[in-house]
Design a protein around this motif. Structure first.
Motif, PDB file in Angstrom:
ATOM      1  N   GLY A  95      93.080  55.309  33.610  1.00 18.85           N
ATOM      2  CA  GLY A  95      92.948  54.306  32.547  1.00 18.85           C
ATOM      3  C   GLY A  95      93.783  54.647  31.330  1.00 18.85           C
ATOM      4  N   LEU A  96      93.800  55.922  30.941  1.00 22.16           N
ATOM      5  CA  LEU A  96      94.622  56.347  29.807  1.00 22.16           C
ATOM      6  C   LEU A  96      96.108  56.166  30.100  1.00 22.16           C
ATOM      7  CD1 LEU A  96      92.847  59.563  28.532  1.00 22.16           C
ATOM      8  CD2 LEU A  96      93.156  57.432  27.294  1.00 22.16           C
ATOM      9  N   LEU A  97      96.524  56.491  31.318  1.00 25.16           N
ATOM     10  CA  LEU A  97      97.930  56.315  31.689  1.00 25.16           C
ATOM     11  C   LEU A  97      98.342  54.844  31.621  1.00 25.16           C
ATOM     12  CD1 LEU A  97      98.258  58.813  34.651  1.00 25.16           C
ATOM     13  CD2 LEU A  97      99.492  58.916  32.505  1.00 25.16           C
ATOM     14  N   SER A  98      97.494  53.965  32.127  1.00 27.73           N
ATOM     15  CA  SER A  98      97.839  52.541  32.067  1.00 27.73           C
ATOM     16  C   SER A  98      97.787  52.008  30.638  1.00 27.73           C
ATOM     17  CB  SER A  98      96.910  51.731  32.970  1.00 27.73           C
ATOM     18  OG  SER A  98      95.595  51.775  32.487  1.00 27.73           O
ATOM     19  N   LEU A  99      96.882  52.535  29.820  1.00 31.86           N
ATOM     20  CA  LEU A  99      96.816  52.127  28.410  1.00 31.86           C
ATOM     21  C   LEU A  99      98.077  52.548  27.666  1.00 31.86           C
ATOM     22  CD1 LEU A  99      94.947  50.965  26.140  1.00 31.86           C
ATOM     23  CD2 LEU A  99      94.327  53.333  25.690  1.00 31.86           C
ATOM     24  N   ILE A 100      98.530  53.764  27.903  1.00 27.34           N
ATOM     25  CA  ILE A 100      99.739  54.247  27.242  1.00 27.34           C
ATOM     26  C   ILE A 100     100.952  53.451  27.702  1.00 27.34           C
ATOM     27  CG2 ILE A 100     101.304  56.230  27.119  1.00 27.34           C
ATOM     28  CD1 ILE A 100      98.775  57.972  27.176  1.00 27.34           C
TER      29      ILE A 100
END
Length: 160
Positions: A95-100
């Protein structure tokens, strides 16, 4: 499941609830409460409920990681709870990777319409460093998940 493990499970959940209340305030589980995170010139508004779930995942992950390593993979229940917590930590990193990545895309679109600014660009050193750091962390999580599953399987076969 043994009575001791139920106490550990309840204690870990209680510890994470106390951490949520101390860090985010008494309204941390309300669906309407938000937290403002200031990064440089940008404010991110995040639901406190999402941050509470992240604190819950981190607490379970670290408590059961320590318990699993101290017992040297001998307790099947601790190993299974750690593997479940590890799985949910992997989902958080995805989720953090896709948010970034989505933030960098929107920053590129904004940057094309305005003058040069300090917005995170998908070709910038900061973006690439953050991306590689999170990717490395996810690889470590997946390796630890595989290793703990392997050791659990070996110890479970010895017991049978």
């Amino acid at each position: 499941m043994k009575r001791k493990e139920i106490y550990w499970l309840i204690g870990t959940f209680g510890l994470s609830l106390v951490a949520c209340v101390l860090l985010l305030g008494i309204d941390c589980f309300k669906s309407t409460s938000t937290a403002d995170i200031n990064v440089h010139d940008t404010y991110f508004v995040v639901a406190k409920k999402e941050l509470s779930i992240l604190i819950l995942k981190l607490t379970f992950f670290f408590v059961y990681l320590i318990r699993m390593l101290r017992r040297k993979f001998k307790n099947l229940t601790v190993n299974l709870i750690f593997m479940i917590a590890n799985f949910f930590m992997n989902l958080s990193v995805v989720g953090l990777l896709s948010l970034i990545k989505s933030y960098a895309r929107s920053a590129t679109a904004i940057q094309n319409n305005t003058s040069e600014s300090g917005i995170l660009d998908s070709n910038s050193f900061e973006f690439i460093f953050l991306w590689v750091l999170l990717l490395f962390f996810q690889i470590i999580l997946l390796v630890s998940l595989g290793y703990s599953g392997f050791k659990t399987g070996l110890n479970y076969k010895k017991d049978k």
